[in-house]
Design an enzyme around this catalytic site. Structure first.
Site, PDB file in Angstrom:
ATOM      1  N   LYS A 118       0.614  -1.216  -0.109  1.00  0.00           N
ATOM      2  CA  LYS A 118       0.123  -0.060  -0.099  1.00  0.00           C
ATOM      3  C   LYS A 118       0.810   1.170   0.043  1.00  0.00           C
ATOM      4  O   LYS A 118       2.084   1.228   0.327  1.00  0.00           O
ATOM      5  CB  LYS A 118      -0.860  -0.193   1.314  1.00  0.00           C
ATOM      6  CG  LYS A 118      -2.168   0.776   1.069  1.00  0.00           C
ATOM      7  CD  LYS A 118      -3.240  -0.166   0.301  1.00  0.00           C
ATOM      8  CE  LYS A 118      -4.470   0.489  -0.055  1.00  0.00           C
ATOM      9  NZ  LYS A 118      -5.386  -0.457  -0.739  1.00  0.00           N
ATOM     10  N   ASP A 158      -6.896   4.199  -5.074  1.00  0.00           N
ATOM     11  CA  ASP A 158      -7.705   4.011  -3.762  1.00  0.00           C
ATOM     12  C   ASP A 158      -8.236   5.577  -3.703  1.00  0.00           C
ATOM     13  O   ASP A 158      -8.314   6.297  -4.673  1.00  0.00           O
ATOM     14  CB  ASP A 158      -6.403   3.734  -2.779  1.00  0.00           C
ATOM     15  CG  ASP A 158      -7.184   3.291  -1.431  1.00  0.00           C
ATOM     16  OD1 ASP A 158      -7.414   1.918  -1.463  1.00  0.00           O
ATOM     17  OD2 ASP A 158      -7.437   4.026  -0.616  1.00  0.00           O
TER      18      ASP A 158
END
Length: 434
Positions: A118, A158
């Site tokens: 991430k 995201d």
């Protein structure tokens, strides 16, 4: 030996993710001699690499700004590092470690060869011009590109990172690296993106919910009253698919307000407001005057059969869960990454509400990202229907695997236990084999 989770008290989001995982693991897993002899429980919670960098960019007035940038490559035992980039003021190491840790197991559940990662920045795209956002993306990629690549780490979008941002970053990657490989997914179609990627997470959580309702209650979303939190990409396409399957979404929200319309919320109107105009959800009332505008948090007090929390982490707490249960909810399906607090999740499970953790039910986005990589490597472009069909198969497979695991562990309504044990065992065994 089990890890001391108290040492992560300065990283509260990450600590909660660890507690959610370890509190749900079966005794047979926790006492596994091979795992303990190889110190798997301590090794699995440490990221492989944490990169931090200063991102310097210039606004439209010539002023220089500096934001923090991050990439956490957590675990690649299952394949290349894979996970989104988030641009939001709340971004920090704790949140990204939590998201990257979850991503390890989410990606494993898809059965595609992807590890967990991430990244992102505390940069806020809201209120910035297109030119400012693009300049920031270029500056961010200048810092990130040495750490990514099709055989190493493949980021995606995201929160705060949509088609505009991915396009700018992919073009910057090509310029800085001199490569045209599949270094990012979620790309626009003209740059090698996959059809159905935009819809994937929202569609995926809806497919998961429909199968869960069929398995547990012998019913479906048809005729159900539904609440969906959020109004970003995941929430919008959850709205679209729920409506197509015969359900009625009566309430949605953004960070400022919620809207309630008993006749149902119309997808194209809301998409125009949020995706095209980049407006606020309360503007929906300008088109449909019978819409009621509420406080954002009020969404969980609206009576519904099914709820989809699709906004952000820990948005639905214990009090919200009590409201939903008292109003007769039968299913809560996470479309965001851990949007329910641990206390809320425990309450749903205790009351035999069908509740799915995000690592299972919101895996549709990363699944189609994996399919995008496959298409790029083969030089193929699959039709929307083909990708959508594969997505349905992946989500069905995820549900079947974690439902069977929960049932085998004697806790049929605990899909958290099912997902965590199934995925943890799979990753731990791969770590042992490696």
């Amino acid at each position: 030996m089990l890890p001391d989770l108290n040492r992560f008290s300065n990283e509260p989001e990450f600590q909660k993710a660890l507690k959610e995982m370890f509190s749900s693991l079966d005794k047979s897993v926790l006492s596994n001699k091979v795992y303990n002899d190889n110190d798997i429980f301590n090794k699995i919670i440490e990221p492989d690499h944490v990169y931090t960098f200063d991102v310097k960019w210039v606004d439209d007035h010539g002023n220089e700004h500096v934001n923090k940038g991050y990439r956490i490559q957590f675990n690649n035992v299952n394949g290349v590092y894979k996970g989104g980039l988030r641009f939001h003021p709340s971004v920090n190491i704790s949140i990204l470690k939590f998201l990257a840790f979850e991503q390890i197991f989410k990606n494993y559940l898809t059965t595609l060869p992807m590890g967990g990662a991430k990244g992102g920045s505390d940069f806020d795209p809201k209120g910035k011009s297109d030119a400012e956002v693009i300049r920031f993306c270029q500056a961010f990629m200048k810092c990130l590109y040495p750490h990514i690549g099709v055989d190493l780490d493949v980021p995606a979008g995201d929160i705060g990172v949509g088609a505009r941002e991915i396009r700018a970053m992919y073009l910057a990657y090509k310029e800085y690296s001199g490569k045209s490989d599949c270094s990012l997914t979620g790309k626009p179609i003209d740059l090698g993106g996959s059809l159905c990627r935009t819809e994937a997470t929202g569609f995926g959580v809806t497919y998961f919910a429909n199968q869960a309702l069929q398995t547990y209650k012998n019913t479906s979303l048809k005729g159900k009253t539904v609440v969906v939190s959020g109004s970003g990409n995941v929430a919008l396409y959850c709205l679209k698919k729920v409506t197509e399957l015969g359900g009625k979404v009566v309430a949605m929200n953004d960070s400022s307000n919620a809207i309630y319309n008993p006749d149902g919320i119309e997808f194209n109107t809301l998409r125009e407001i949020k995706e095209v105009k980049r407006g606020r959800i309360k503007e929906y009332k300008d088109v449909y005057p019978n819409t009621e505008v509420l406080n954002s948090k009020d969404i969980w007090g609206i009576k519904c059969d099914v709820a989809f929390p699709c906004a952000t982490q820990f948005e639905l707490d214990e009090n919200d869960a009590k409201k939903l249960i008292n109003n007769g909810v039968i299913g809560v399906f996470e479309g965001a990454n851990m949007p329910c607090t641990l206390e809320a999740a425990e309450l749903f499970i205790k009351n035999k509400i069908i509740y799915s953790p995000g690592k299972a039910s919101n895996a549709g986005g990363v699944a189609v990202s994996g399919l995008e990589i496959e298409q790029n490597k083969k030089g193929e472009k699959w039709s929307f229907d083909d990708v959508d069909h594969r997505l349905q198969g992946i989500m069905s497979n995820i549900f079947n695997n974690i439902y069977k695991t929960a049932k085998d562990l004697g806790d049929e309504y605990n899909l958290v236990k099912g997902a965590n044990n199934y995925a943890f065992i799979g990753i731990a065994d791969k770590m042992i084999n490696r």
